[in-house]
Write a protein that holds these residues in place. Structure first.
Motif, short mmCIF file in Angstrom:
data_model
loop_
_atom_site.label_atom_id
_atom_site.label_comp_id
_atom_site.label_asym_id
_atom_site.label_seq_id
_atom_site.Cartn_x
_atom_site.Cartn_y
_atom_site.Cartn_z
N HIS A 401 0.83 -1.20 0.00
CA HIS A 401 0.00 0.00 0.00
C HIS A 401 0.87 1.26 0.00
O HIS A 401 2.00 1.24 0.48
CB HIS A 401 -0.93 0.00 1.22
CG HIS A 401 -2.00 -1.03 1.10
ND1 HIS A 401 -1.75 -2.37 1.30
CD2 HIS A 401 -3.31 -0.92 0.74
CE1 HIS A 401 -2.87 -3.05 1.09
NE2 HIS A 401 -3.84 -2.19 0.75
N CYS A 402 0.33 2.32 -0.56
CA CYS A 402 1.08 3.58 -0.67
C CYS A 402 1.41 4.14 0.71
O CYS A 402 0.52 4.29 1.56
CB CYS A 402 0.26 4.59 -1.47
SG CYS A 402 1.06 6.19 -1.58
N PRO A 403 2.70 4.46 0.95
CA PRO A 403 3.09 4.98 2.25
C PRO A 403 2.53 6.39 2.51
O PRO A 403 2.51 6.84 3.65
CB PRO A 403 4.61 5.03 2.18
CG PRO A 403 4.93 5.10 0.72
CD PRO A 403 3.84 4.35 0.02
N GLU A 404 2.07 7.06 1.48
CA GLU A 404 1.60 8.43 1.65
C GLU A 404 0.08 8.52 1.79
O GLU A 404 -0.44 9.41 2.43
CB GLU A 404 2.03 9.30 0.47
CG GLU A 404 3.54 9.33 0.23
CD GLU A 404 4.25 10.33 1.15
OE1 GLU A 404 3.56 11.15 1.80
OE2 GLU A 404 5.49 10.26 1.22
N CYS A 405 -0.63 7.59 1.13
CA CYS A 405 -2.09 7.73 1.15
C CYS A 405 -2.80 6.42 1.45
O CYS A 405 -4.04 6.40 1.54
CB CYS A 405 -2.58 8.31 -0.17
SG CYS A 405 -2.51 7.15 -1.53
N GLY A 406 -2.05 5.33 1.55
CA GLY A 406 -2.66 4.07 1.97
C GLY A 406 -3.37 3.27 0.89
O GLY A 406 -3.89 2.20 1.15
N PHE A 419 3.01 1.24 -8.72
CA PHE A 419 2.43 2.57 -8.77
C PHE A 419 1.32 2.73 -7.74
O PHE A 419 0.59 1.79 -7.47
CB PHE A 419 1.82 2.83 -10.16
CG PHE A 419 2.84 3.21 -11.16
CD1 PHE A 419 3.17 4.54 -11.36
CD2 PHE A 419 3.51 2.25 -11.89
CE1 PHE A 419 4.14 4.90 -12.27
CE2 PHE A 419 4.48 2.60 -12.81
CZ PHE A 419 4.80 3.93 -13.00
N CYS A 420 1.19 3.95 -7.25
CA CYS A 420 0.02 4.28 -6.44
C CYS A 420 -1.01 4.86 -7.40
O CYS A 420 -0.76 5.89 -8.03
CB CYS A 420 0.38 5.32 -5.38
SG CYS A 420 -1.10 6.06 -4.64
N PRO A 421 -2.15 4.21 -7.56
CA PRO A 421 -3.13 4.67 -8.56
C PRO A 421 -3.98 5.86 -8.09
O PRO A 421 -4.73 6.41 -8.88
CB PRO A 421 -4.01 3.43 -8.76
CG PRO A 421 -3.95 2.70 -7.46
CD PRO A 421 -2.60 2.99 -6.85
N GLY A 425 -5.65 11.84 -5.01
CA GLY A 425 -5.70 12.02 -3.55
C GLY A 425 -4.39 11.79 -2.83
O GLY A 425 -4.33 11.91 -1.61
N CYS A 426 -3.34 11.48 -3.57
CA CYS A 426 -2.06 11.14 -2.96
C CYS A 426 -1.18 12.40 -2.91
O CYS A 426 -0.82 12.93 -3.96
CB CYS A 426 -1.43 10.03 -3.78
SG CYS A 426 0.09 9.38 -3.10
N PRO A 427 -0.86 12.91 -1.70
CA PRO A 427 -0.19 14.21 -1.59
C PRO A 427 1.05 14.42 -2.49
O PRO A 427 1.09 15.42 -3.20
CB PRO A 427 0.17 14.29 -0.11
CG PRO A 427 -0.85 13.43 0.56
CD PRO A 427 -1.18 12.33 -0.39
N PRO A 428 2.03 13.52 -2.49
CA PRO A 428 3.21 13.83 -3.33
C PRO A 428 2.87 13.85 -4.82
O PRO A 428 3.53 14.53 -5.60
CB PRO A 428 4.19 12.70 -3.01
CG PRO A 428 3.41 11.64 -2.35
CD PRO A 428 2.22 12.29 -1.72
N GLN A 429 1.83 13.11 -5.20
CA GLN A 429 1.43 13.15 -6.61
C GLN A 429 0.77 14.48 -6.93
O GLN A 429 0.97 15.05 -8.00
CB GLN A 429 0.48 12.00 -6.92
CG GLN A 429 1.12 10.63 -6.78
CD GLN A 429 0.26 9.52 -7.37
OE1 GLN A 429 -0.12 9.59 -8.53
NE2 GLN A 429 -0.04 8.50 -6.58
N ILE A 430 -0.02 14.95 -5.98
CA ILE A 430 -0.71 16.23 -6.19
C ILE A 430 0.31 17.38 -6.28
O ILE A 430 0.33 18.13 -7.25
CB ILE A 430 -1.71 16.51 -5.04
CG1 ILE A 430 -2.80 15.44 -5.06
CG2 ILE A 430 -2.30 17.91 -5.18
CD1 ILE A 430 -3.71 15.49 -3.84
ZN ZN Z 1 -0.50 7.22 -2.74
#
Ligand code: ZN
Ligand code: AMP
Length: 665
Positions: A401-406, A419-421, A425-430
Motif C-alpha cells: 500500500h502507498c506509504p503516503e495515502c494508503g 504505482f500508487c493509482p 488524492g495522494c499528496p506527493p502526486q498532487i
Molecule cells: Zn499514494
C-alpha cells in the motif's frame, strides 16, 4: 561586402566562438550574441544555397534522419587494450617490452581512460568527412551526421594539419550533462537513464540527428593514425590540440614506471573531481618508432596498457528501507544507510530501484551491504554481506500500500515499478503535478517555487493546478515567509501564465509520456483541446511518431472525469487551449497522407524550412525513397542513387517550384 565574403566571415567567427566555448571552455561572447550570429548565417545560407559548406556551424543543430547506419570497414583497425590491475602487472609489462626493445630508455605517456563510446573520425584537407563507431574493431557504423552535431568536434581544422588522417577518441557525457538529461526525463514522467556511458553510446545511433544535437555530448581525443611526421604520442596530443580538438591536458610524460604509478595513484583519488567518468589510466610508449617495433598481439597493441581502477566500494549497515512516491505515482524503494564515506562524499541513501532488485539481492533491513559508486550519480547496493547477517533477520516484504495515502499499489504487466493509482488524492502526486505545471518549460510561473507549492497545499489553499488561478493576495500574505510583495508577485505570475501557448499548456497538464516534443506534435495535429479530448487510441497512433504507449496514456487521461473538470476550469480562467491564429495560418492539411523525400540544395528555401513546410501542411518527411514515397523533391546536386531509385519505383520527381505550387495551390 559581397554576400559570399559575409557568409565566410560569419562561419569563421562562429567557428572560433564555438571552439572557445566548447573546447577551451572560455567563451568571449554571450550565448545570445552567438545565437544571433548563427541565425544571421542561417538566413544567408537559406537564401544562398550556392555557398553550401559541409562544415558550416549551422549544421550543428542537426535535422537529418538516418534510418539505417551503414557498416564501414576501418582503414586502420581499432584495437582493444590489455588490462592491468596492480603495480606488479605494470612492472611485468615494462619487463616484457624492455626485453623486446633491448636496453634502451623508454618514455611513457599516461592518459586517463575516458569511459564512453569510441569513435574514429576521418579528416580530409582539414574537413571532417566521416565518423565511424568502433564496432568489432574491423568495421563499425557510419554515424557522421550525428557526430557533426557534437560541438566540441571541429568540422574544419585550423593550423598545419596533414592532408588526411584518422583521429580517435571517446564520445562522453559529462556527469553534469547526464544529470541534466535525467532531470528532464523525470520531469516528463520517463524513467531516468542508467549511466552516462550507455547513454552516450546509445546517442550515436539515434535516427534523428536533431535529437543528438540536444544531448550535451562531448568528444575527448587520444590518438592519430595514418599521419606522417608525428614522432611521439605526446606530440600527437599537442598537435591534435592545436588543430582544434579537445584533448584533456592531464596527460603526463613519464620516464619510469615509478612515475607512472604516481600518476595512477593520484588519479585513483582525484578522479572524482573530474567533470566526466574515467575507469582507469592508459599508459602508452611515447616513441612512435618504439611502438612500431613492439607491434600488436591479436587483440591489442603491445605498446599500450590500461590500468583499471577498482570501483570504489564500501560496506555499511542498511537501517531501513523506505519508499518514495513520485509525481506519476511511481514507487522507488530507498535504502537508508549508516552514513559512510565513499568516493569523497558521505553516503546516507542508495536507490534500490524496484521490488525485483530487492528480491534478487535478497536485501533485508539490518543487513551489512556493499555500496558502490559506479556510473550512476546515486550510489547503488551491489550485494549483501551474508557472513554478517543476523540469525533473526526477516526477508523484506515489499509494501502493498502507498506509504503516503494508503491506497493499494498496482504493478502493470511488463513494468518493473509499482504505482500508487490514487493520482487525485495522494499528496506527493498532487504537489508533484502542480510543481511540474509551474516549471520553466511548462507554464513558467514566476514568483512561485516548489516549496511554496507544498506550503500552499499544506495550508489547504490549493489541491490541484487549477486552484492556482483562484489564489488571492490576502490568502497568501499570512503564510510563513510571505510578504505582501511576494504574494503580489505570485498572483501576477499566475495571471501572466494565461498567455502561454497551447503546446506548453498541454505539456504542463502532466499527462504521462507527454513530454515537450510529444505535446508539440499533438498540439499541431489536433489544433485544440476539444479535438484532442475526443480522439481515439487508433487516431493518436496514426499521428506520426505517436506510439501506443503515449496514445493509451492520453486517452486514459481524458477519460478521467476529474481531469476533464480541471481542463474545463482552466479554460474558464482563460488559458490557451488552441493554437493561435498565427500558428494556424502557417498550417494546412494540403499534403495529408503524402510522404516526401527531400534531396539536394534548394534555391529559395533551406532544407529544414522545406521539411517544416511539409510537416506544417500535414505531410510526412522520409529519409529514403521507397514505394511509399509520394514525391521526391529534387534540388541541386541531388544524390544520383535517389534519382535512380525514384525513377525505378515510378515515384514522381518534382522541383522546388513544383513543390511550392502543391502547397500554395
Ligand atoms: Zn499514494
Ligand atoms: P577496452 O574497451 O577495455 O579494450 O579499452 C579500449 C578502449 O578504451 C578503446 O577502444 C578506447 O575507446 C578507450 N579509451 C579511453 N580512453 C583512452 C585513451 N586515453 N587512450 C586509448 N584508449 C582509450
Amino acid at each position: 561586402m559581397k554576400v559570399e565574403q559575409k557568409i565566410a566571415l560569419l562561419r569563421q567567427e562562429l567557428r572560433e566562438h564555438n571552439y572557445k566555448y566548447y573546447v577551451l571552455d572560455t567563451p568571449t561572447i554571450s550565448d545570445y550574441e552567438f545565437d544571433m550570429k548563427l541565425k544571421a548565417l542561417q538566413e544567408l545560407e537559406n537564401v544562398h544555397p550556392e555557398f553550401y559548406d559541409p562544415t558550416s556551424p549551422t549544421l550543428r543543430v542537426g535535422g537529418e534522419v538516418t534510418k539505417n547506419f551503414e557498416t564501414i570497414p576501418h582503414e586502420h583497425r581499432m584495437y582493444s587494450l590489455d588490462n592491468s590491475y596492480s603495480k606488479e602487472d605494470l612492472q611485468d609489462w615494462e619487463k616484457r617490452i624492455q626485453r623486446i626493445l633491448g636496453n634502451v630508455p623508454i618514455e611513457f605517456v599516461c592518459e586517463l581512460k575516458y569511459d564512453g563510446a569510441s569513435i574514429s573520425l576521418t579528416y580530409e584537407n582539414g574537413q571532417l568527412t566521416r565518423a565511424v563507431t568502433r564496432g568489432d574493431g574491423f568495421q563499425g557504423d557510419e554515424v557522421t551526421t550525428n557526430i557533426k552535431t557534437i560541438n566540441s568536434i571541429p568540422l574544419q581544422l585550423q593550423g598545419d594539419f596533414p592532408p588526411k588522417f584518422d583521429i580517435r577518441g571517446e564520445i562522453i557525457l559529462t556527469l553534469e550533462g547526464f544529470a541534466r538529461m535525467n532531470h528532464e526525463r523525470i520531469e516528463n514522467g520517463e524513467e531516468p537513464y542508467m549511466n552516462p556511458r550507455n547513454t552516450a553510446s546509445g546517442s550515436l545511433k539515434l535516427q534523428d540527428s536533431a535529437l543528438v544535437a540536444k544531448r550535451p555530448l562531448d568528444c575527448l581525443l587520444y590518438s592519430i593514425v595514418g599521419a606522417k611526421g608525428l614522432n611521439t604520442q605526446f606530440e600527437v596530443l599537442e598537435k591534435a590540440r592545436q588543430w582544434g580538438f579537445k584533448v584533456p591536458t592531464v596527460a603526463k610524460l613519464c620516464t619510469s614506471v615509478d612515475e607512472v604509478l604516481q600518476f595512477v595513484e593520484y588519479w585513483d583519488v582525484h578522479r572524482h573531481d573530474l567533470p566526466y567518468e574515467t575507469d582507469g589510466v592508459v599508459i602508452k610508449v611515447n616513441s612512435v618508432q618504439q611502438q612500431e617495433e613492439l607491434g600488436y598481439t591479436a587483440k591489442s597493441p603491445r605498446w599500450a596498457m590500461a590500468y583499471k581502477f577498482k570501483a570504489e566500494q564500501v560496506s555499511t549497515v542498511l537501517h531501513q528501507i523506505t519508499y518514495q512516491v513520485g509525481r506519476t505515482g511511481a514507487i522507488t524503494p530507498v535504502a537508508n544507510l549508516e552514513p559512510v564515506l565513499l568516493a569523497g562524499t558521505t553516503v546516507k541513501r542508495a536507490s534500490l530501484h524496484n521490488a525485483d532488485q530487492i528480491a534478487k539481492l535478497d536485501i533485508r533491513e539490518g543487513d551489512t551491504v556493499f555500496v558502490e559508486k559506479g556510473g550512476e550519480i546515486i550510489p547503488k547496493i551491489i550485494a549483501v554481506d551474508f557472513t554478517k547477517r543476523s540469525l533473526n533477520s526477516v526477508p523484506t516484504r515489499y509494501i502493498t500500500h502507498c506509504p503516503e495515502c494508503g491506497t493499494a499499489l498496482i504493478r502493470n504487466a511488463g513494468e518493473a515499478q509499482h504505482f500508487c493509482p490514487n493520482d487525485t488524492g495522494c499528496p506527493p502526486q498532487i504537489t508533484g503535478r502542480i510543481q511540474h505545471f509551474i516549471s520553466r518549460k511548462a507554464m513558467d510561473i514566476e514568483g512561485l517555487g516548489s516549496e511554496t507549492v507544498e506550503l500552499l497545499f499544506k495550508e489547504g489553499l490549493i489541491a490541484n493546478y487549477a486552484d492556482l488561478y483562484t489564489l488571492r493576495v490576502e490568502q497568501i500574505m499570512p503564510l510563513e515567509r510571505m510578504a505582501e510583495k511576494s504574494a503580489e508577485n505570485l498572483v501576477k505570475g499566475v495571471a501572466a501564465s494565461k498567455a502561454i501557448p497551447f503546446e506548453r499548456v498541454l505539456f504542463a497538464l502532466g499527462i504521462r509520456y507527454v513530454g515537450e516534443t510529444v505535446a508539440k506534435k499533438l498540439a499541431k495535429a489536433y489544433k485544440n483541446i476539444d479535438a484532442l479530448m475526443v480522439a481515439t487510441q487508433e487516431e493518436f497512433v496514426a499521428v506520426d511518431e505517436i506510439g501506443e504507449r503515449i496514445a493509451d496514456s492520453v486517452v486514459q487521461f481524458f477519460s478521467n472525469e476529474s481531469n476533464r473538470i480541471l481542463v474545463e476550469r482552466l479554460k474558464g480562467y482563460g488559458l490557451q487551449f488552441s493554437l493561435s491564429e498565427a500558428q494556424l495560418e502557417q498550417q494546412s492539411d494540403k499534403l495529408k497522407g503524402q510522404t516526401f523525400v527531400v534531396s539536394g540544395v534548394f534555391a529559395s528555401l533551406g532544407r529544414n524550412e522545406l521539411k517544416k513546410l511539409i510537416e506544417d501542411n500535414g505531410g510526412k518527411v522520409a529519409s529514403s525513397v521507397s514505394s511509399k514515397t509520394s514525391y521526391l523533391v529534387a534540388g541541386e546536386n541531388m544524390g544520383p542513387s535517389k534519382r535512380t531509385k525514384a525513377a525505378g519505383l515510378g515515384v514522381p520527381i518534382i522541383t522546388e517550384q513544383e513543390f511550392l505550387q502543391l502547397v500554395e495551390g
